[in-house]
Each structure stands twice: as structure tokens, then as C-alpha cells.
Design a protein around this motif. Structure first.
Motif: not given
Length: 129
Positions: A112-119, A121-123
Motif C-alpha cells: 500500500d503506497v497511499t499518501g499520508v499527510p505529515h501535519g 492542511v492549515r487550520p
């Protein structure tokens, strides 16, 4: 007096082992066969198989797309085994892998190479009182 140019017949490339990339979104599924280096051999998608609108995101549509791409990869390149790379969260993840397995192409590994966000989006800015 026209010189007949000697043209070499294009040699059919044999690729016994390769990679299968499945991008499964909610709206579509894209199936791509490549060699071990990542050079694309054949590709297909639910939209290219005639599915339109919300039907493109279904498991059946991804199965048909995988069958179409697998048929081309097997006949043109003699593909026998693949490493599967799955990206996305759509309904067609499993269906595409099963369709390829039914085509006598052995699945060596599934990753599985699904992208994972590191942080992420901006709140949003703070609400005024």
C-alpha cells in the motif's frame, strides 16, 4: 532510383516480471502495468472502459479495467508475475487485484503506497467574538 531503406522489424520485448500500479479513488480506478524499472507497458481505467459518472468508482468497473490491462500485458509482453502497488481508498482496490490473479498472472507482493499527510492542511482562523 529510389533507395529502399532497410527498416528493422520492431522486436517484441519480453517482460516476464513487472509491477502493477492501482490508483483507486472514489471517482475512478487507474490500472497500470510497468516493468521492474517503472516504465509503463499498458494502462487502463474505468473511464477508458466505457463507464461514466458514479459507475466509474465501482468495484466492477475496476475489475473490467484490470482485465483489459492484464490481457494486453500478457499478450504483448508475456507478463507472468507482478508486484502490486495500491494507492488510494476507492472500492476497486481488491477487485483489481483479484481480476489480475484470475488472468494467470501471479501476484508476488502487495504494497500500500497511499499518501499520508505529515501535519495536514492549515487550520482555519480563530472565530471572532
Amino acid at each position: 532510383m529510389a533507395d529502399a531503406k532497410s527498416t528493422k522489424k520492431k522486436q517484441r520485448r519480453s517482460v516476464p516480471a513487472g509491477q502493477l500500479h492501482i490508483q483507486a479513488t472514489f471517482n475512478n480506478t487507474i490500472v497500470t502495468f510497468s516493468d521492474k524499472k517503472g516504465n509503463v507497458l499498458t494502462a487502463s481505467s474505468a473511464g477508458a472502459c466505457g463507464f461514466r459518472g458514479s459507475k466509474k468508482g465501482t468495484a466492477y468497473a475496476s475489475q473490467v479495467a484490470a482485465e483489459k490491462a492484464a490481457e494486453a500485458a500478457k499478450t504483448q509482453y508475456g507478463l507472468k508475475s507482478v508486484d502490486v502497488f495500491v494507492k488510494g481508498v476507492g472500492l476497486g482496490r481488491d477487485a483489481a487485484i483479484r481480476a489480475v490473479g484470475a488472468f494467470d498472472i501471479s501476484v508476488e507482493s502487495i504494497k500500500d503506497v497511499t499518501g499520508v499527510p505529515h501535519g495536514g492542511v492549515r487550520p482555519r482562523k480563530a472565530r471572532r467574538a
